[in-house]
Write an enzyme that holds these catalytic residues in place. Structure first.
Site, PDB file in Angstrom:
ATOM      1  CE1 TYR A  32      -3.730   2.488   0.605  1.00  0.00           C
ATOM      2  CE2 TYR A  32      -2.154   3.479   2.125  1.00  0.00           C
ATOM      3  CZ  TYR A  32      -3.322   3.557   1.396  1.00  0.00           C
ATOM      4  OH  TYR A  32      -4.078   4.699   1.434  1.00  0.00           O
ATOM      5  CG  LEU A  78     -31.564  12.480  19.549  1.00  0.00           C
ATOM      6  CD1 LEU A  78     -31.109  11.041  19.458  1.00  0.00           C
ATOM      7  CD2 LEU A  78     -32.726  12.742  18.602  1.00  0.00           C
ATOM      8  CD  GLU A 111     -29.743   4.506  13.711  1.00  0.00           C
ATOM      9  OE1 GLU A 111     -29.386   5.577  14.235  1.00  0.00           O
ATOM     10  OE2 GLU A 111     -30.168   4.413  12.553  1.00  0.00           O
ATOM     11  CE  LYS A 113     -27.193  10.006  23.170  1.00  0.00           C
ATOM     12  NZ  LYS A 113     -25.853  10.517  23.467  1.00  0.00           N
ATOM     13  CG  ASP A 115     -19.494   8.961  24.964  1.00  0.00           C
ATOM     14  OD1 ASP A 115     -19.811  10.132  24.684  1.00  0.00           O
ATOM     15  OD2 ASP A 115     -19.053   8.621  26.069  1.00  0.00           O
ATOM     16  CE1 TYR A 216     -24.778  10.377  14.009  1.00  0.00           C
ATOM     17  CE2 TYR A 216     -27.081  10.997  13.736  1.00  0.00           C
ATOM     18  CZ  TYR A 216     -25.813  11.274  14.208  1.00  0.00           C
ATOM     19  OH  TYR A 216     -25.568  12.456  14.860  1.00  0.00           O
ATOM     20  CE  LYS A 304     -26.828  10.459  28.458  1.00  0.00           C
ATOM     21  NZ  LYS A 304     -25.527  10.865  27.912  1.00  0.00           N
ATOM     22  CB  CYS A 396       7.285  16.065  50.806  1.00  0.00           C
ATOM     23  SG  CYS A 396       6.715  14.370  50.670  1.00  0.00           S
ATOM     24  CB  CYS A 399       9.579  12.908  53.738  1.00  0.00           C
ATOM     25  SG  CYS A 399       9.996  13.942  52.328  1.00  0.00           S
ATOM     26  CB  CYS A 412       8.763  14.873  47.451  1.00  0.00           C
ATOM     27  SG  CYS A 412       9.910  14.453  48.776  1.00  0.00           S
ATOM     28  CB  CYS A 418      10.310  10.724  50.321  1.00  0.00           C
ATOM     29  SG  CYS A 418       8.569  11.144  50.272  1.00  0.00           S
TER      30      CYS A 418
HETATM   31 ZN   LIG Z   1       8.693  13.367  50.447  1.00  0.00          ZN
END
Ligand SMILES: [Zn+2]
Length: 656
Positions: A32, A78, A111, A113, A115, A216, A304, A396, A399, A412, A418
């Site tokens: 191709y 709809l 049909e 739906k 998403d 559709y 739905k 953090c 620690c 951190c 840690c």
């Molecule tokens: Zn940390």
């Protein structure tokens, strides 16, 4: 010339159609590509391309803004129901209205739906002349260059009248998975991926997401009358549009409901997202009789599935430390039902994300969940007034070390001690795609750090039965199993080891590529940036992550400790003799005589090289035969060495 161009354009289009629409490829990808290259060459010679040329799909220059587009016919939204009772009530109303008008009883069409994102295509004189988003149903955004990258949509059709066709664009889940396997910033879900790709100003980005479309509806047509849904879908198919495999017709609304229940049951097995089903009265004359309210047609209804989107309140935000020290904000929510589960937490991605979404403590937010994905906060509802801002952490939370802002994330700075970082690194190290230590879970990792005081991964290999005794959940059998699993992990594949040590931005696939390319850990550790950039799919961000990782003295020490404890990564293939192709990226293009292209590519890999499909700065060599087109041109432009087949075989003769 025109004839040749026509014939080749038709041939490539026919092959593309077999591949993208009918899902039944007739030739190999290589063949191709060769034909596609030939077509490019021919078009260059001719100085033009035909309006339906597949070369027009590759995505042109980025746009500076989307312009408004006014639809010829209004795109309805709809009305929705979520329960059986509401659906049956709608069906009864339809039947009552039709009976009152003296019309016969009608069938329903059912049909999926999809998403995704609704688009509207305009054809005139058999050509695709406009493409737009739905917008408010009257005016949308013009996105023709983006839409042209969708391979399954026809650029030209036999029908010459003016016509608008609506479809739903979506990304297949398998395509999303492939995309994410290679991406450094994975896409969260297929819906956002599709919508984001179409509303990206750069059509190249759209092209890279390999979107699909299911058409559709004919929303507007001149010079032809369609009488019902089945005839319309047949017409769309005949004109070359992609149409969903699933449409069923029923004579009662109860039967429609039963089919909806069945569809919801197989929802998880589909390669695309659906968020419900659409029921329409099949006959167009009956639709005329039913008419519409000022918002919805009365002849259609969306059913739905269980809610995937809802709103709730952010009660608090805490920060969790990952294995790279990255702090991820976790939103604590007022508990809410979504997809049949009670949701209490959601991720907020990073500090910048919080700012962008304008979320604070007490904000009411949209929450979305699809499939098993972690629920995501989409943003604050309009007019939201948070009670307090979310504090940016300076230290953090685990620690107390100083926190640093890098890119959009907070980190951190204490990678040495840690604790959550060590736990996460250990769990990642032991995971299946990494060292594959059976029976070592995140919980085990936590016990090692919290109860045994681990500070380095290498301590795994010093574990004794005595140390494990007394840990909760560890009987003699479990201790024996775990210790032997740890011992067995000492000779991992090099790729698995590279993944296990947790280099930022290096996923399992990149780790395997690195292993194959460098052969030994030492070679990878010493690799300069240039050498890293030679690898397909390794860009600057990844290359710098790798270099910085190994240059960090703390990390170098950790890796050395593992090796000292006897961990010995194994090269994935036997170390190869040096060949003239070792470490080289080679592109083969045009017609080959002695072997076909696939065989030559396999030979290149056997000789330690990498066969690539496209020419870039990373290409070391191009082997070109008769009919070589754009790839050869690109190679010349980039001054990459080019040789013919005979010269290539002369070079590698001794090694085969
Ligand atoms: Zn940390």
């Amino acid at each position: 010339m025109e004839e040749k161009l026509r014939a080749l354009t038709d041939r490539v289009n026919q092959l593309a159609r077999a591949y993208y629409v009918e899902d039944a490829p007739q030739v190999s990808d290589g063949e191709y590509d060769a034909l596609f290259d030939q077509l490019l060459e021919l078009e260059k010679e001719a100085g033009y391309s035909l309006p339906d040329s597949p070369t027009r799909r590759v995505g042109g220059e980025p746009l500076t803004a989307f312009l408004p587009h006014t639809h010829l016919g209004r795109l309805w939204s709809l009305d929705k129901v979520r329960t059986k009772d509401d659906l049956l009530a709608w069906g009864e109303r339809v039947e009552r209205l039709l009976a009152a008008a003296g019309a016969p009883k009608q069938d329903y069409a059912l049909e999926y739906k999809f998403d995704g994102l609704t688009i509207n295509l305009t054809y005139e004189n058999g050509r695709l002349v406009a493409g737009a988003t739905r917008g408010n149903g009257v005016v949308g955004e013009a996105i023709l260059p983006q839409i042209m990258t969708i391979r399954s949509l026809p650029l030209t059709i036999p029908f010459a009248g003016k016509m608008e066709v609506q479809g739903e664009c979506y990304m297949r889940l398998s395509v999303l998975a492939d995309f994410n396997a290679k991406a450094t910033e994975p896409l969260k879900n297929a819906r956002n991926a599709a919508a984001g790709a179409l509303r990206n100003l750069d059509p190249q980005v759209t092209a890279s997401r390999h979107l699909d479309c299911a058409c559709y509806n004919v929303g507007y047509i001149e010079g032809k009358t369609l009488t019902d849904q089945a005839e319309m879908l047949a017409f769309l198919r005949e004109q070359g549009f992609p149409v969903s495999d699933y449409t069923e017709y029923f004579s009662s609304i109860q039967a429609v409901y039963d089919a909806i229940v069945a569809a919801e049951g197989r929802r998880e097995t589909l390669d695309f997202l659906i968020d419900g089903m659409v029921v329409k009265v099949r006959d167009f004359q009956a639709r005329q009789i039913l008419g519409s309210t000022d918002r919805f047609p009365r002849w259609a209804m969306a059913f739905k599935f269980a809610a995937e989107e809802t709103t709730t309140v952010v009660e608090d935000v805490t920060w969790e430390v990952g294995r790279t020290g990255k702090l991820t904000p976790r939103a604590h929510l007022e508990p809410v039902e979504l997809c049949g589960a009670t949701i209490r937490h959601a991720t907020l991605n990073n500090w910048d994300d919080i700012q962008r979404k304008r979320i604070g403590i007490g904000s009411r937010v949209f929450l979305r969940r699809s499939g098993d994905v972690i629920p995501e906060i989409l943003g604050a509802v309009p007019g939201d007034q948070p009670q307090a801002p979310i504090q940016k952490p300076e230290h953090c939370p685990a620690c107390g070390a100083h926190v640093e802002h890098r890119g959009v994330h907070l980190f951190c700075t204490n990678s040495l001690s840690c604790r959550p970082q060590i736990v996460a690194r250990l769990a990642h190290f032991a995971s299946r795609e990494a060292m594959d230590i059976e029976g070592f879970s995140e919980k085990t990792a936590n016990q090692m750090v919290e109860e045994l005081g681990f500070s380095a991964i290498a301590e795994l290999y010093t574990l004794t039965p005595q140390r494990l005794e007394g840990l909760s959940g560890f009987g003699p059998k479990r201790i024996e199993n775990l210790l032997s699993a740890i011992q067995n992990s000492k000779t991992p594949a090099l790729g698995a080891f590279i993944f296990a040590i947790g280099i930022p931005n290096v996923g399992a696939k990149t780790a395997r590529d690195l292993a194959r390319h460098f052969g030994t850990l030492e070679a990878l550790r010493q690799a300069p940036l240039d050498a890293l950039l030679q690898i397909q799919d390794v860009g600057e961000v990844v290359a710098m992550s790798i270099r910085d990782f190994f240059q960090d003295p703390f990390i170098a020490g950790q890796v050395d400790k593992l090796l000292e404890e006897g961990v010995s990564p194994q090269a994935e293939t036997k170390p190869q003799r040096q060949s003239p192709l070792t470490g080289k990226t080679v592109v083969v293009t045009g017609t080959m005589e002695r072997m076909d292209r696939k065989q030559i590519e396999a030979l290149i890999e056997t000789l330690g090289g990498k066969a690539a499909g496209s020419v870039s700065k990373k290409t070391s060599l191009v082997v070109a035969g008769p009919g070589a087109g754009s790839k050869l041109e690109k190679a010349r432009e980039l001054q990459i060495p080019v040789m013919d087949e005979a010269a290539f075989f002369a070079m590698v003769e001794e090694d085969i």
